[in-house]
Design an enzyme around this catalytic site. Structure first.
Site, short mmCIF file in Angstrom:
data_model
loop_
_atom_site.label_atom_id
_atom_site.label_comp_id
_atom_site.label_asym_id
_atom_site.label_seq_id
_atom_site.Cartn_x
_atom_site.Cartn_y
_atom_site.Cartn_z
CB SER A 122 -0.89 0.00 1.25
OG SER A 122 -1.49 1.25 1.47
CE1 TYR A 146 -3.56 -2.54 5.31
CE2 TYR A 146 -2.91 -0.43 4.35
CZ TYR A 146 -3.38 -1.72 4.21
OH TYR A 146 -3.68 -2.20 2.95
CE LYS A 150 -1.08 -4.59 3.34
NZ LYS A 150 -1.35 -5.84 2.60
#
Length: 320
Positions: A122, A146, A150
């Site tokens: 992402s 998050y 990642k």
């Protein structure tokens, strides 16, 4: 060739499975079997080869090992806990996004056949004190749990590839819009809902300012890029196996205007503008201006306008 898709019951996973079923091959090798894996066994797509849907909890190593028993040749790892949930529920994000992806990498390593592993990362891996315009050499500096999860697994994907355990390819996805279905716990969920719901005659709220810029790509384009990611030879990727996919940058206002150009003014009137500080803070940590030169050099696809995104949603996914 045997294919495994984690997150194979999600909207991108199903679209990817259909695209692979239509293509029928990867790198000139015929696909002979495909597994769509998700928390609950998905309904398999139709294809000229065998397709099965299986239940898979990537946070459980034994379950992951079982999914790799047949030694898949190509793995598309899409399963993840989305951004807002990963921020609000740290342990769940850690279990799925970090440890779950490490389970996938370890299972692929011990399968012993050096499978292609396409991993969806992402643009949330960027943030903090970095330039406003991101290029292929901008350091990762995530400002959310998050993004950190990642980024950590991106590093391991590249290292597992360096060691020859896998042939990894990490794709930093732009915001995918317009997504079908219902809003989810992603902080970026509104970036689809403010178009999807109004186009279907329902109201939707925008929690950020109308001048907020978004780096986005259409589902059609993202699926085409997922399929393409397995094609370039390993040496074409170089020493860094992760890259930002092409996208476009518009403000929310410009995207609403594009929707109006395609579908008329009624839809825009169904959008409310009530700010949400939690969502705004997460989104403010993301970057919206990228120069994905490596991805373009490798032949990845780029959207032309948000008007296309609206047209494709009406053609492919609108609730009728």
């Amino acid at each position: 060739m045997r294919v495994l898709i984690t997150g194979g019951g999600g909207f991108l996973g199903v679209k990817l499975a259909k695209a692979l079923a239509k293509k029928g091959e990867i790198r000139g090798r015929e696909i002979t079997h495909m597994t769509q894996a998700d928390l609950f066994a998905p309904e398999p797509v139709k294809a000229d080869f065998e397709v099965e849907g299986v239940a898979l909890d990537i946070g459980d190593r034994a379950s992951v090992d079982a999914a790799f028993a047949a030694k898949p040749d190509a793995v598309f790892h899409l399963a993840a806990v989305v951004s807002g949930q990963a921020e609000a529920e740290f342990d769940i994000g850690l279990r799925v996004n970090l440890h779950g992806t490490l389970n996938i990498l370890e299972a692929a390593r011990h399968a012993g056949n050096q499978p292609i592993v396409v991993f969806t990362s992402s643009v949330a891996v960027y943030g903090g004190e970095i330039p406003d315009v991101i290029d292929d050499f901008t350091i990762l500096n995530p400002q959310t749990s998050y993004g950190a999860q990642k980024a950590a697994t991106e590093m391991m994907l590249t290292d597992y590839s360096r060691k020859g355990f896998i042939d990894g390819r990490g794709l930093r996805l732009p915001t995918v819009t317009v997504r079908p279905g219902k809003p989810n716990a992603a902080a970026s969920s509104f970036m689809s809902s403010i178009f999807r719901e109004p186009l279907q005659g329902e109201s939707a709220n925008c929690p950020v300012s109308e001048d907020y810029p978004i780096w986005f790509s259409a589902p059609r384009t993202v699926v085409a890029n997922l399929v393409h990611a397995a094609e370039p030879p390993a040496e074409a990727w170089g020493e860094n196996r992760c890259l930002a996919l092409p996208g476009l940058t518009n403000t929310v206002r410009e995207m609403v205007e594009a929707m109006t150009n395609v579908a008329g003014s009624n839809a825009a009137g169904l959008i409310t503008w009530n700010p949400d500080p939690f969502v705004q803070k997460i989104c403010d940590g993301w970057r919206a201006h990228l120069k994905p030169e490596k991805a373009l050099r490798l032949g990845f696809h780029q959207d032309k306008s948000f008007e296309d995104n609206i047209r494709w949603f009406i053609e492919d996914d609108i609730r009728r």
